[in-house]
Design a protein around this motif. Structure first.
Motif, mmCIF file in Angstrom:
data_model
loop_
_atom_site.group_PDB
_atom_site.id
_atom_site.type_symbol
_atom_site.label_atom_id
_atom_site.label_comp_id
_atom_site.label_asym_id
_atom_site.label_seq_id
_atom_site.Cartn_x
_atom_site.Cartn_y
_atom_site.Cartn_z
ATOM 1 N N GLN A 7 41.734 76.634 60.694
ATOM 2 C CA GLN A 7 40.955 75.409 60.533
ATOM 3 C C GLN A 7 39.468 75.678 60.722
ATOM 4 O O GLN A 7 39.068 76.584 61.468
ATOM 5 N N VAL A 8 38.657 74.865 60.069
ATOM 6 C CA VAL A 8 37.213 74.871 60.260
ATOM 7 C C VAL A 8 36.820 73.543 60.889
ATOM 8 O O VAL A 8 37.131 72.474 60.344
ATOM 9 N N ALA A 9 36.165 73.605 62.029
ATOM 10 C CA ALA A 9 35.726 72.408 62.735
ATOM 11 C C ALA A 9 34.210 72.345 62.733
ATOM 12 O O ALA A 9 33.545 73.338 63.048
ATOM 13 N N LEU A 10 33.657 71.199 62.393
ATOM 14 C CA LEU A 10 32.213 70.980 62.455
ATOM 15 C C LEU A 10 31.943 70.009 63.596
ATOM 16 O O LEU A 10 32.443 68.878 63.591
ATOM 17 N N VAL A 11 31.172 70.448 64.580
ATOM 18 C CA VAL A 11 30.876 69.656 65.774
ATOM 19 C C VAL A 11 29.384 69.394 65.834
ATOM 20 O O VAL A 11 28.579 70.335 65.876
ATOM 21 N N THR A 12 28.986 68.132 65.852
ATOM 22 C CA THR A 12 27.569 67.809 66.004
ATOM 23 C C THR A 12 27.224 67.702 67.485
ATOM 24 O O THR A 12 28.078 67.415 68.317
ATOM 25 N N GLY A 13 25.959 67.947 67.806
ATOM 26 C CA GLY A 13 25.556 67.964 69.208
ATOM 27 C C GLY A 13 26.230 69.082 69.958
ATOM 28 O O GLY A 13 26.601 68.943 71.130
ATOM 29 N N ALA A 14 26.374 70.238 69.302
ATOM 30 C CA ALA A 14 27.209 71.319 69.836
ATOM 31 C C ALA A 14 26.492 72.245 70.804
ATOM 32 O O ALA A 14 27.119 73.145 71.361
ATOM 33 N N SER A 15 25.212 72.050 71.030
ATOM 34 C CA SER A 15 24.474 73.010 71.851
ATOM 35 C C SER A 15 24.587 72.758 73.344
ATOM 36 O O SER A 15 24.258 73.634 74.148
ATOM 37 N N ALA A 16 25.053 71.571 73.740
ATOM 38 C CA ALA A 16 25.099 71.242 75.170
ATOM 39 C C ALA A 16 26.133 70.152 75.415
ATOM 40 O O ALA A 16 26.634 69.525 74.482
ATOM 41 N N ALA A 92 27.100 64.038 68.412
ATOM 42 C CA ALA A 92 25.666 63.925 68.685
ATOM 43 C C ALA A 92 25.258 62.462 68.866
ATOM 44 O O ALA A 92 25.738 61.575 68.162
ATOM 45 N N GLY A 93 24.390 62.219 69.813
ATOM 46 C CA GLY A 93 23.894 60.864 70.028
ATOM 47 C C GLY A 93 22.973 60.802 71.228
ATOM 48 O O GLY A 93 23.116 61.575 72.172
ATOM 49 N N LEU A 94 22.037 59.879 71.180
ATOM 50 C CA LEU A 94 21.049 59.719 72.234
ATOM 51 C C LEU A 94 21.491 58.671 73.251
ATOM 52 O O LEU A 94 22.392 57.870 72.992
ATOM 53 N N MET A 95 20.830 58.670 74.391
ATOM 54 C CA MET A 95 21.036 57.682 75.444
ATOM 55 C C MET A 95 19.704 56.984 75.717
ATOM 56 O O MET A 95 18.638 57.604 75.591
#
Length: 268
Positions: A7-16, A92-95
């Protein structure tokens, strides 16, 4: 552990934070992981660390998920370099930067938070899901929150954004019916991250959600174990993936609905 080999998974906000945990956990289960985040250096380092620790193939694609051109370019590169995407995780998303009532918030900063949770996932869906539909298989996980389902005096932009994302997931799942592609809301509980640790509502918290629990829920989705729950809200730390797999939700269970004031409520 679920075997996600192939499988290939794409994860946003993946750096932390949670995204970083998901990238590592999915890679450890055999998936090729494409990480997206805004800060190139930190993302590249994170994906390199995941590859070194797991032996999995990773790809770092810096991009702002609210920038349509950047998203289209990044997804195009991912498809060219690692092939079709099987799992999209919109993390990924802001607070809200400040804890204040909505009328006191800076309108532009407030809207930027909402955009990160609604425009960002919608752009990712627009770029990734058509390929899934064409192949007749694929899964989308939108990172939800307890604040998706209730209002409050602070963190209002985050709450509005996460509620909008929850409705987006339901609409997406409804549109995907019969295609073999599924979409899910996964609320991760409260994982101890830099963001959550700085929130006043968690100041005295001691019962943090373990990151591996979040990974296990998303891995169960990726493995097809929870397809019956497409378009619905799953809560890490409360829901057990194996128990959910044995159930078939009825009607509008785990979806956003008005609660009637009584049996005679004409809006019910």
């Amino acid at each position: 552990m679920h075997d996600l080999g192939g499988q290939v998974a794409l994860v946003t906000g993946a750096s932390a934070g949670i995204g970083r945990h998901l990238a590592h956990g999915l890679a450890a289960r055999g998936a090729t992981v494409v990480g997206m985040a805004r800060t190139a250096d930190r993302l590249t380092a994170a994906m390199g660390e995941v590859a070194a620790a797991t032996g999995a193939r990773t790809l770092a694609l810096p991009a702002d998920v609210t920038d349509r051109a950047a998203v289209d370019d990044a997804v195009g590169r991912a498809l060219a370099e690692v092939g079709a995407i099987d799992l999209l995780v919109n993390n990924a998303g802001l607070m809200d930067a400040a804890e204040m009532p909505v009328w006191q918030a800076d309108p532009d900063a407030w809207w930027a938070v909402v955009e990160s949770h609604v425009r960002g996932p919608q752009l990712m869906v627009a770029a990734v899901v058509p390929g899934m539909v064409e192949r007749g298989t694929g899964r989308v996980v939108d990172l939800a929150s307890g604040l998706s389902t209730r209002g409050g005096p602070i963190y209002t932009a985050y709450s509005v954004g996460k509620t909008g994302l929850m409705r987006l997931t339901e609409d997406l799942a409804a549109g995907l019916a019969g295609t073999g592609v599924h979409a899910f809301d996964v609320a991760p509980g409260v994982v101890r991250t830099a963001m959550s640790s700085g929130m006043s509502i968690h100041r005295d918290r001691t019962d943090w959600t373990e990151p591996e629990q979040v990974v296990e829920m998303v891995a169960a989705v990726a493995a097809g174990q929870l397809d019956a729950w497409s378009g619905r809200f799953l809560r890490v730390g409360v829901d057990d993936p194996a128990a959910l797999a044995a159930l078939t939700p009825g009607d509008d269970a785990r979806q956003l609905r008005l609660r009637p004031y009584g049996d005679a409520d004409p809006v019910a």
